[in-house]
Design a protein around this motif. Structure first.
Motif, PDB file in Angstrom:
ATOM      1  N   LYS A  45       0.859  -1.190   0.000  1.00  0.00           N
ATOM      2  CA  LYS A  45       0.000   0.000   0.000  1.00  0.00           C
ATOM      3  C   LYS A  45       0.889   1.232   0.000  1.00  0.00           C
ATOM      4  O   LYS A  45       1.923   1.273   0.682  1.00  0.00           O
ATOM      5  CB  LYS A  45      -0.928   0.014   1.221  1.00  0.00           C
TER       6      LYS A  45
ATOM      7  N   THR B 150      -2.158  -8.261   5.258  1.00  0.00           N
ATOM      8  CA  THR B 150      -3.282  -7.316   5.206  1.00  0.00           C
ATOM      9  C   THR B 150      -3.676  -6.747   6.571  1.00  0.00           C
ATOM     10  O   THR B 150      -3.835  -5.530   6.712  1.00  0.00           O
ATOM     11  CB  THR B 150      -4.506  -7.998   4.551  1.00  0.00           C
TER      12      THR B 150
ATOM     13  N   ASN C  71      -1.712   1.662   8.535  1.00  0.00           N
ATOM     14  CA  ASN C  71      -2.453   2.725   7.843  1.00  0.00           C
ATOM     15  C   ASN C  71      -3.253   3.575   8.833  1.00  0.00           C
ATOM     16  O   ASN C  71      -3.309   4.808   8.705  1.00  0.00           O
ATOM     17  CB  ASN C  71      -3.381   2.104   6.798  1.00  0.00           C
TER      18      ASN C  71
END
Length: 370
Positions: free
Chosen positions: A4, A49, A56
């Motif tokens: 990401k 993930t 994040n």
């Protein structure tokens, strides 16, 4: 492995990333199974993930913090890391733990009430803002109390934990112990440090203490304060004087949760000094909103011999009280003196009569008296 990329917009890279990217390196160190790379105004995250989602969230909070305050420091990163850990643990507890779990330990162990009276203590704290917990050594008063305080902090029910003990010398003077005042006092607070270290990872505990989120201090340090929005624990309260305990109880703010722990059988105060805890139990017994929990030898969770020791001492104390009650009272004996000059005046002491010295029956020569 998932990747990401987060783009930093309207952000000073030096103020956000820190000198030599120290803020990003600190964040990466907290997630060793992933990679966080900073290039220009982009931050690339690689990992599993669930981990990427947590990183994040933290970066989003840091960006919001930067736009509000204009700078990110290593302490800011540590604070958001600790907050993220707490939120993660809360979600895990909600999904996996039974209702009776108080908190998970630093190494993943489960901390919960082990006896009916320990559960009564947990329930009493839920119902009341002030609770007195009484019982002999080894019944888990301190450990359960610290666990309840940690749970309240993690659940954001309070903003800080304040734990205190009276510093009472038990056979050894503080003045002869080595070190400064903190080093002299810390041994008295060691059981509290031990409990906290079982429940909070070392780095997070250090962060909490450095930022005064967890305070551990002698009782004398409480004077003049208002303890608000905090879980406050007074341990070893049997060694407080009446004025000390009154001072502590009157520090209680409107949003505080307070616990007072003590053991009637281990009072280390001078012989003629009355225990503040014993007085408080008598004065406050009828006040509504205060919880009282009595623990016994059946609640001892240490070595099996501790329970037997407590029972043996209790039996000895009961027998000693019976012996004192059955001891005959010695009657006062009338005053007797071999010296008539020291005999008491019968007018002032009617029960005291001078013994016959052999002179009272002799005839008196009144001429010699004149």
């Amino acid at each position: 492995m998932v990747e990401k990329i987060i783009t930093l917009e309207n952000v000073s890279l030096v103020d956000f990333l820190g000198p030599d990217n120290q803020n990003i390196r600190q964040l990466a160190a907290a997630f060793p199974g992933s990679k966080i790379i900073s290039r220009g105004n982009e931050i690339k995250i690689q990992g599993q993930t669930p981990v990427i989602a947590r990183i994040n969230e933290i970066l989003s909070s840091l960006i919001e913090h930067y736009h509000q305050f204009g700078q990110i420091t290593d302490r800011t990163v540590a604070q958001y890391l600790a907050s993220a850990d707490d939120e993660m643990e809360e979600r895990q507890i909600a999904m996996t733990s039974p209702a009776d779990v108080i908190v998970f330990g630093a190494k993943g162990g489960v901390i919960k009430a082990k006896t009916p009276n320990q559960q009564k203590l947990v329930d009493a704290v839920m119902r009341n803002d002030l609770v007195f917990a009484l019982g002999p050594a080894g019944t888990g008063k301190t450990y359960i109390s610290v666990a309840l305080a940690v749970r309240a902090l993690k659940n954001k029910e309070v903003k800080k934990i304040i734990i205190s003990r009276p510093v009472v010398e038990a056979g050894e003077s503080l003045g002869f112990l080595p070190g400064d005042m903190k080093e002299k006092v810390d041994p008295y607070l060691r059981p509290i440090y031990d409990a906290l270290e079982d429940m909070i990872p070392a780095e997070k505990l250090k962060f909490y203490q450095e930022n005064k989120i967890i305070e551990i201090a002698p009782l004398a340090y409480m004077r003049g304060r208002t303890l608000n929005n905090a879980f406050v624990l007074l341990d070893e309260a049997q060694n407080t004087t009446p004025s000390q305990l009154k001072m502590f109880l009157t520090r209680m703010g409107p949003t505080a949760k307070v616990m007072v722990n003590g053991d009637r059988s281990q009072i280390d105060l001078p012989t003629k000094q009355k225990s503040g805890l014993m007085q408080a139990l008598d004065i406050l017994k009828d006040v509504r909103g205060i919880g009282f929990v009595e623990m016994s030898a059946d609640d001892v969770v240490r070595h099996r011999l501790v329970k037997e020791i407590v029972v043996a001492y209790d039996r000895h104390d009961v027998q000693e009280q019976r012996d004192q009650a059955n001891r005959p009272v010695r009657e006062a004996r009338p005053y007797r003196s071999s010296n008539p000059a020291q005999a008491p005046d019968p007018a002032r002491h009617p029960d005291a009569r001078p013994e016959n010295d052999g002179m009272s029956n002799l005839p008196v020569n009144h001429e010699q008296q004149l």
